[in-house]
Design a protein around this motif. Structure first.
Motif, mmCIF file in Angstrom:
data_model
loop_
_atom_site.group_PDB
_atom_site.id
_atom_site.type_symbol
_atom_site.label_atom_id
_atom_site.label_comp_id
_atom_site.label_asym_id
_atom_site.label_seq_id
_atom_site.Cartn_x
_atom_site.Cartn_y
_atom_site.Cartn_z
ATOM 1 N N VAL A 36 -20.901 -20.847 -23.372
ATOM 2 C CA VAL A 36 -21.811 -19.755 -23.007
ATOM 3 C C VAL A 36 -21.119 -18.435 -23.329
ATOM 4 O O VAL A 36 -19.923 -18.408 -23.615
ATOM 5 N N THR A 37 -21.860 -17.352 -23.235
ATOM 6 C CA THR A 37 -21.249 -16.061 -23.529
ATOM 7 C C THR A 37 -20.497 -15.542 -22.303
ATOM 8 O O THR A 37 -20.793 -15.937 -21.165
ATOM 9 N N GLU A 38 -19.557 -14.658 -22.565
ATOM 10 C CA GLU A 38 -18.828 -14.037 -21.455
ATOM 11 C C GLU A 38 -19.779 -13.196 -20.603
ATOM 12 O O GLU A 38 -19.616 -13.113 -19.386
ATOM 13 N N GLN A 39 -20.803 -12.606 -21.219
ATOM 14 C CA GLN A 39 -21.795 -11.823 -20.483
ATOM 15 C C GLN A 39 -22.558 -12.708 -19.490
ATOM 16 O O GLN A 39 -22.890 -12.279 -18.384
ATOM 17 N N THR A 40 -22.806 -13.950 -19.884
ATOM 18 C CA THR A 40 -23.473 -14.890 -18.981
ATOM 19 C C THR A 40 -22.596 -15.148 -17.759
ATOM 20 O O THR A 40 -23.080 -15.124 -16.625
ATOM 21 N N ILE A 41 -21.314 -15.351 -17.994
ATOM 22 C CA ILE A 41 -20.379 -15.581 -16.883
ATOM 23 C C ILE A 41 -20.357 -14.356 -15.970
ATOM 24 O O ILE A 41 -20.400 -14.486 -14.739
ATOM 25 N N ILE A 42 -20.308 -13.162 -16.546
ATOM 26 C CA ILE A 42 -20.295 -11.926 -15.759
ATOM 27 C C ILE A 42 -21.543 -11.835 -14.892
ATOM 28 O O ILE A 42 -21.467 -11.498 -13.699
ATOM 29 N N ALA A 43 -22.693 -12.154 -15.460
ATOM 30 C CA ALA A 43 -23.949 -12.123 -14.693
ATOM 31 C C ALA A 43 -23.922 -13.151 -13.567
ATOM 32 O O ALA A 43 -24.330 -12.869 -12.434
ATOM 33 N N TRP A 44 -23.435 -14.348 -13.857
ATOM 34 C CA TRP A 44 -23.359 -15.392 -12.837
ATOM 35 C C TRP A 44 -22.414 -14.995 -11.708
ATOM 36 O O TRP A 44 -22.668 -15.297 -10.547
ATOM 37 N N LYS A 45 -21.300 -14.329 -12.060
ATOM 38 C CA LYS A 45 -20.318 -13.934 -11.048
ATOM 39 C C LYS A 45 -20.925 -12.995 -10.007
ATOM 40 O O LYS A 45 -20.489 -12.968 -8.860
ATOM 41 N N LYS A 46 -21.949 -12.233 -10.401
ATOM 42 C CA LYS A 46 -22.594 -11.301 -9.466
ATOM 43 C C LYS A 46 -23.398 -12.043 -8.403
ATOM 44 O O LYS A 46 -23.707 -11.481 -7.362
ATOM 45 N N GLY A 47 -23.732 -13.287 -8.675
ATOM 46 C CA GLY A 47 -24.472 -14.095 -7.712
ATOM 47 C C GLY A 47 -25.970 -13.899 -7.834
ATOM 48 O O GLY A 47 -26.444 -12.890 -8.351
ATOM 49 N N ARG A 48 -26.676 -14.873 -7.348
ATOM 50 C CA ARG A 48 -28.140 -14.798 -7.311
ATOM 51 C C ARG A 48 -28.548 -13.898 -6.158
ATOM 52 O O ARG A 48 -27.731 -13.579 -5.296
ATOM 53 N N ASP A 49 -29.816 -13.521 -6.118
ATOM 54 C CA ASP A 49 -30.313 -12.674 -5.031
ATOM 55 C C ASP A 49 -30.031 -13.325 -3.685
ATOM 56 O O ASP A 49 -30.311 -14.512 -3.484
ATOM 57 N N GLY A 50 -29.428 -12.550 -2.806
ATOM 58 C CA GLY A 50 -29.115 -13.043 -1.468
ATOM 59 C C GLY A 50 -27.829 -13.850 -1.388
ATOM 60 O O GLY A 50 -27.455 -14.315 -0.318
ATOM 61 N N GLU A 51 -27.167 -14.044 -2.522
ATOM 62 C CA GLU A 51 -25.925 -14.812 -2.569
ATOM 63 C C GLU A 51 -24.733 -13.875 -2.577
ATOM 64 O O GLU A 51 -24.821 -12.752 -3.063
ATOM 65 N N ARG A 52 -23.637 -14.337 -2.060
ATOM 66 C CA ARG A 52 -22.389 -13.580 -2.177
ATOM 67 C C ARG A 52 -21.858 -13.753 -3.585
ATOM 68 O O ARG A 52 -22.126 -14.760 -4.244
ATOM 69 N N THR A 53 -21.063 -12.789 -4.050
ATOM 70 C CA THR A 53 -20.511 -12.870 -5.395
ATOM 71 C C THR A 53 -19.446 -13.957 -5.457
ATOM 72 O O THR A 53 -18.908 -14.374 -4.435
ATOM 73 N N TRP A 54 -19.125 -14.365 -6.684
ATOM 74 C CA TRP A 54 -18.063 -15.353 -6.858
ATOM 75 C C TRP A 54 -16.733 -14.792 -6.361
ATOM 76 O O TRP A 54 -15.932 -15.528 -5.799
ATOM 77 N N ASP A 55 -16.502 -13.496 -6.573
ATOM 78 C CA ASP A 55 -15.239 -12.903 -6.120
ATOM 79 C C ASP A 55 -15.130 -12.945 -4.594
ATOM 80 O O ASP A 55 -14.063 -13.228 -4.057
ATOM 81 N N GLU A 56 -16.230 -12.692 -3.898
ATOM 82 C CA GLU A 56 -16.214 -12.775 -2.432
ATOM 83 C C GLU A 56 -15.940 -14.205 -1.985
ATOM 84 O O GLU A 56 -15.145 -14.443 -1.075
ATOM 85 N N ARG A 57 -16.585 -15.148 -2.630
ATOM 86 C CA ARG A 57 -16.391 -16.550 -2.261
ATOM 87 C C ARG A 57 -14.992 -17.026 -2.610
ATOM 88 O O ARG A 57 -14.393 -17.814 -1.873
ATOM 89 N N LYS A 58 -14.449 -16.533 -3.723
ATOM 90 C CA LYS A 58 -13.081 -16.890 -4.112
ATOM 91 C C LYS A 58 -12.093 -16.356 -3.077
ATOM 92 O O LYS A 58 -11.156 -17.054 -2.685
ATOM 93 N N ARG A 59 -12.294 -15.137 -2.631
ATOM 94 C CA ARG A 59 -11.427 -14.537 -1.617
ATOM 95 C C ARG A 59 -11.439 -15.389 -0.345
ATOM 96 O O ARG A 59 -10.406 -15.653 0.256
ATOM 97 N N ASP A 60 -12.618 -15.837 0.040
ATOM 98 C CA ASP A 60 -12.728 -16.683 1.232
ATOM 99 C C ASP A 60 -12.016 -18.019 1.040
ATOM 100 O O ASP A 60 -11.404 -18.532 1.972
ATOM 101 N N MET A 61 -12.100 -18.590 -0.177
ATOM 102 C CA MET A 61 -11.435 -19.864 -0.446
ATOM 103 C C MET A 61 -9.913 -19.724 -0.366
ATOM 104 O O MET A 61 -9.215 -20.668 -0.025
#
Length: 149
Positions: A36-61
């Motif tokens: 996939v493109t890096e832009q796709t990954i960047i968009a996914w990292k922001k999370g879906r509506d109402g979801e926490r970002t991947w960075d927030e979830r990574k911090r919690d992990m």
């Protein structure tokens, strides 16, 4: 290039999320691995509506039971030595009690990780048994998940 279905993209997104959060892979590396493109990954990292970002979830992990225990003990040491703690005694006691309860539970994801390591090892030792063990592993995971619900 083959067009992927929404279901396929959701599966790829889940894998990408796991690579990022649990394995600490970089966005560009994940994009290359999954096609996939890096832009796709960047968009996914922001999370879906109402979801926490991947960075927030990574911090919690990264906040492991050991790290939580260290932080709580640091606050306890401050209190005992007469220094100003970030927490009052009541909050510190509640955190310690919560930590004790949590440390006695087994996380299904941890169990799954151990089973996967065991299955990989077992493949070299007794490949015929892996299939049988895998079924028991699946049933045990469902048992743990049911108990937590």
């Amino acid at each position: 290039m083959k067009t992927r279905t929404k279901s396929e993209m959701n599966k790829i997104r889940d894998i990408a999320e796991d690579y990022y959060i649990r394995l600490g892979k970089k966005g560009r590396d994940i994009a290359d691995m999954l096609g996939v493109t890096e832009q796709t990954i960047i968009a996914w990292k922001k999370g879906r509506d109402g979801e926490r970002t991947w960075d927030e979830r990574k911090r919690d992990m990264e906040l492991t039971p050991l790290k939580i225990r260290e932080l709580i003990l640091q606050e306890a040491h401050k209190t005992l030595s007469g220094q100003k703690s970030e927490l009052d005694a009541d909050r510190l006691a509640k955190l310690m009690a919560a930590y004790d309860r949590l440390s006695k539970k087994t996380n299904p994801r941890t169990v799954m990780d151990v089973f996967m390591m065991f299955d990989n090892w077992m493949t070299d030792e007794e490949p015929d048994l892996v299939v049988k063990f895998t079924e028991y592993h699946r049933r045990f995971l469902f048992y743990i998940i049911e108990r937590e619900s």
